[in-house]
Write a protein that holds these residues in place. Structure first.
Motif, PDB file in Angstrom:
ATOM      1  N   THR A 126     -10.062   9.810 -17.751  1.00 37.78           N
ATOM      2  CA  THR A 126      -9.009   9.122 -17.102  1.00 37.78           C
ATOM      3  C   THR A 126      -8.231  10.496 -16.461  1.00 37.78           C
ATOM      4  O   THR A 126      -7.884  11.421 -16.780  1.00 37.78           O
ATOM      5  CB  THR A 126      -7.973   8.609 -17.991  1.00 37.78           C
ATOM      6  OG1 THR A 126      -8.404   7.641 -18.613  1.00 37.78           O
ATOM      7  CG2 THR A 126      -6.776   7.931 -17.309  1.00 37.78           C
TER       8      THR A 126
ATOM      9  N   GLU B 115       0.636  -3.128 -15.348  1.00 43.76           N
ATOM     10  CA  GLU B 115      -0.022  -3.192 -16.704  1.00 43.76           C
ATOM     11  C   GLU B 115       1.117  -3.290 -17.632  1.00 43.76           C
ATOM     12  O   GLU B 115       2.128  -2.734 -17.626  1.00 43.76           O
ATOM     13  CB  GLU B 115      -0.795  -1.730 -16.757  1.00 43.76           C
ATOM     14  CG  GLU B 115      -1.772  -1.408 -15.963  1.00 43.76           C
ATOM     15  CD  GLU B 115      -2.916  -2.236 -16.628  1.00 43.76           C
ATOM     16  OE1 GLU B 115      -3.199  -2.561 -17.725  1.00 43.76           O
ATOM     17  OE2 GLU B 115      -4.132  -2.263 -16.028  1.00 43.76           O
TER      18      GLU B 115
ATOM     19  N   VAL C 273      -0.416   2.481 -12.759  1.00 45.60           N
ATOM     20  CA  VAL C 273      -1.938   2.596 -12.634  1.00 45.60           C
ATOM     21  C   VAL C 273      -1.828   2.236 -11.228  1.00 45.60           C
ATOM     22  O   VAL C 273      -1.177   1.376 -10.618  1.00 45.60           O
ATOM     23  CB  VAL C 273      -2.635   1.694 -13.388  1.00 45.60           C
ATOM     24  CG1 VAL C 273      -4.154   1.628 -12.733  1.00 45.60           C
ATOM     25  CG2 VAL C 273      -2.450   2.023 -14.601  1.00 45.60           C
TER      26      VAL C 273
ATOM     27  N   ASP D  17      -4.539   1.418  -7.894  1.00 43.98           N
ATOM     28  CA  ASP D  17      -5.841   1.431  -7.471  1.00 43.98           C
ATOM     29  C   ASP D  17      -6.261   1.998  -6.101  1.00 43.98           C
ATOM     30  O   ASP D  17      -5.653   1.621  -5.310  1.00 43.98           O
ATOM     31  CB  ASP D  17      -6.300  -0.198  -7.268  1.00 43.98           C
ATOM     32  CG  ASP D  17      -6.335  -0.905  -8.720  1.00 43.98           C
ATOM     33  OD1 ASP D  17      -6.980  -0.389  -9.632  1.00 43.98           O
ATOM     34  OD2 ASP D  17      -5.992  -2.215  -8.662  1.00 43.98           O
TER      35      ASP D  17
ATOM     36  N   GLY E  53      -3.329   3.664  -1.979  1.00 45.55           N
ATOM     37  CA  GLY E  53      -3.762   2.516  -2.870  1.00 45.55           C
ATOM     38  C   GLY E  53      -2.776   1.663  -3.155  1.00 45.55           C
ATOM     39  O   GLY E  53      -1.552   1.748  -2.821  1.00 45.55           O
ATOM     40  N   THR E  54      -2.961   0.649  -4.025  1.00 45.32           N
ATOM     41  CA  THR E  54      -2.014  -0.238  -4.357  1.00 45.32           C
ATOM     42  C   THR E  54      -1.809  -0.236  -5.944  1.00 45.32           C
ATOM     43  O   THR E  54      -2.746   0.129  -6.830  1.00 45.32           O
ATOM     44  CB  THR E  54      -2.573  -1.905  -3.936  1.00 45.32           C
ATOM     45  OG1 THR E  54      -3.776  -2.056  -4.594  1.00 45.32           O
ATOM     46  CG2 THR E  54      -2.759  -1.861  -2.483  1.00 45.32           C
ATOM     47  N   TRP E  55      -0.585  -0.515  -6.352  1.00 42.48           N
ATOM     48  CA  TRP E  55      -0.207  -0.720  -7.593  1.00 42.48           C
ATOM     49  C   TRP E  55      -1.176  -1.849  -8.560  1.00 42.48           C
ATOM     50  O   TRP E  55      -0.956  -2.993  -8.176  1.00 42.48           O
ATOM     51  CB  TRP E  55       1.174  -1.026  -7.909  1.00 42.48           C
ATOM     52  CG  TRP E  55       1.908  -1.367  -9.187  1.00 42.48           C
ATOM     53  CD1 TRP E  55       1.589  -0.435 -10.287  1.00 42.48           C
ATOM     54  CD2 TRP E  55       2.808  -2.272  -9.363  1.00 42.48           C
ATOM     55  NE1 TRP E  55       2.487  -1.186 -11.402  1.00 42.48           N
ATOM     56  CE2 TRP E  55       3.083  -1.943 -10.699  1.00 42.48           C
ATOM     57  CE3 TRP E  55       3.463  -3.338  -9.051  1.00 42.48           C
ATOM     58  CZ2 TRP E  55       3.911  -2.907 -11.536  1.00 42.48           C
ATOM     59  CZ3 TRP E  55       4.172  -4.325  -9.612  1.00 42.48           C
ATOM     60  CH2 TRP E  55       4.300  -3.985 -10.929  1.00 42.48           C
ATOM     61  N   ARG E  56      -1.127  -1.462  -9.667  1.00 43.58           N
ATOM     62  CA  ARG E  56      -2.004  -2.453 -10.807  1.00 43.58           C
ATOM     63  C   ARG E  56      -1.011  -2.608 -11.803  1.00 43.58           C
ATOM     64  O   ARG E  56      -0.972  -1.918 -12.633  1.00 43.58           O
ATOM     65  CB  ARG E  56      -3.268  -2.011 -11.160  1.00 43.58           C
ATOM     66  CG  ARG E  56      -3.887  -3.101 -12.307  1.00 43.58           C
ATOM     67  CD  ARG E  56      -5.069  -2.350 -12.808  1.00 43.58           C
ATOM     68  NE  ARG E  56      -5.956  -2.300 -11.959  1.00 43.58           N
ATOM     69  CZ  ARG E  56      -7.554  -2.173 -12.196  1.00 43.58           C
ATOM     70  NH1 ARG E  56      -7.649  -1.960 -13.639  1.00 43.58           N
ATOM     71  NH2 ARG E  56      -8.376  -2.242 -11.299  1.00 43.58           N
TER      72      ARG E  56
ATOM     73  N   THR F  22       0.795  -1.261  -0.041  1.00 45.18           N
ATOM     74  CA  THR F  22       0.089  -0.003  -0.026  1.00 45.18           C
ATOM     75  C   THR F  22       0.938   1.238  -0.082  1.00 45.18           C
ATOM     76  O   THR F  22       1.787   1.167   1.005  1.00 45.18           O
ATOM     77  CB  THR F  22      -0.760  -0.009   1.332  1.00 45.18           C
ATOM     78  OG1 THR F  22      -1.636  -1.080   1.400  1.00 45.18           O
ATOM     79  CG2 THR F  22      -1.960   1.359   1.149  1.00 45.18           C
TER      80      THR F  22
ATOM     81  N   ARG G  95      -7.308   4.780 -10.419  1.00 47.18           N
ATOM     82  CA  ARG G  95      -8.495   4.031 -10.906  1.00 47.18           C
ATOM     83  C   ARG G  95      -9.221   3.888  -9.471  1.00 47.18           C
ATOM     84  O   ARG G  95      -8.664   3.509  -8.436  1.00 47.18           O
ATOM     85  CB  ARG G  95      -8.180   2.709 -11.654  1.00 47.18           C
ATOM     86  CG  ARG G  95      -7.594   3.145 -12.925  1.00 47.18           C
ATOM     87  CD  ARG G  95      -7.456   1.776 -13.653  1.00 47.18           C
ATOM     88  NE  ARG G  95      -6.707   1.867 -14.679  1.00 47.18           N
ATOM     89  CZ  ARG G  95      -6.288   1.120 -15.819  1.00 47.18           C
ATOM     90  NH1 ARG G  95      -6.574  -0.178 -15.486  1.00 47.18           N
ATOM     91  NH2 ARG G  95      -5.843   1.309 -17.135  1.00 47.18           N
ATOM     92  N   GLY G  96     -10.449   3.679  -9.731  1.00 47.52           N
ATOM     93  CA  GLY G  96     -11.377   3.431  -8.512  1.00 47.52           C
ATOM     94  C   GLY G  96     -11.974   4.696  -7.632  1.00 47.52           C
ATOM     95  O   GLY G  96     -12.754   4.421  -6.667  1.00 47.52           O
TER      96      GLY G  96
END
Length: 239
Positions: A165, A208, A220, A222, A203-206, A151, A188-189
């Motif tokens: 975006t 890609e 990105v 989340d 948040g947490t890394w997504r 996180t 995002r989110g």
């Protein structure tokens, strides 16, 4: 009065430099913190030069009066030259804001390949405070994927694309605002705050795309939470 033009310009410019460097932290909108002493010295020097110039000119006029020559010293230059005082006066009274979304979006998305590799271990802790530059480097180039499952908390200003975006964004400087480059993370989110609003996003890394590829940029996040914050005294990250 027009003979005093150069002295007035020196005083206005020196006063403006001192206002942003000695009496406030506005200079951080333009240069790195380490340059503050040089700005202060420059401002003092300009003010002193303006005072000396005005005093010498006054003494010269008094000498001419005593000598019977009067005040006529030839052409004093066009009155339009006084327009040169406007930029210094504007900086003194209305210092411009820090660079924001417009400057960030002007930069092309071209980035030199840095090469995929390993990064130093991240510190322990439930939430990591990272700069956008470090988060972006690890997300795009870290072969160990050290951000996975962690996180993180990022702070920057909001920029948006035409399709809705949005990104948390920060400008990076080496010396001054003139060499600024952009670091940004897609969020995002969470609904987008207004453009140029300063936020802290947790948040947490997504992941890609492949590491080091164009699809991996921008990274990105989340979002778990988005909180509006005040613009920091130094709005830029140091490269």
């Amino acid at each position: 009065m027009r003979h005093y033009g150069p002295a007035v310009l020196l005083l206005l410019t020196g006063g403006a430099v001192l206002r942003i460097s000695a009496f406030s932290e506005l200079y951080l909108r333009y240069v790195q913190a380490g340059l503050r002493p040089y700005l202060i010295v420059s401002g003092v020097a300009l003010v002193l030069l303006g005072v000396v110039s005005a005093v010498l000119l006054r003494r010269h006029e008094e000498y001419d009066d005593d000598d019977g020559h009067g005040h006529q010293h030839g052409p004093a230059g066009p009155r339009v030259a006084w327009l040169l005082a406007l930029p210094a006066l504007a900086l003194l009274l209305f210092p411009p804001p820090a660079l924001g979304s417009y400057s960030a979006q002007r930069e092309a998305a071209e980035r030199a390949a840095q090469g995929v590799g390993t990064f130093p271990a991240l510190p322990s802790g439930r939430v990591l405070d990272l700069t956008l530059a470090e988060f972006g480097s690890r997300a795009v180039y870290d072969s160990e994927r050290s951000l996975k499952g962690r996180t993180v908390r990022l702070t920057g200003f909001v920029t948006q694309d035409g399709d809705g975006t949005w990104y948390v964004t920060r400008l990076l400087v080496s010396c001054c605002a003139a060499d600024a480059t952009t670091s940004k993370v897609e969020v995002r989110g969470a609904d987008a705050p207004a453009t140029d609003t300063w936020v802290t996003v947790t948040g947490t890394w997504r992941p890609e795309g492949e590491l080091g590829s164009a699809e991996a940029w921008p990274p990105v996040l989340d979002a778990g939470s988005v909180r509006t914050v005040a613009q920091p005294a130094n709005p830029y990250e140091k490269r």
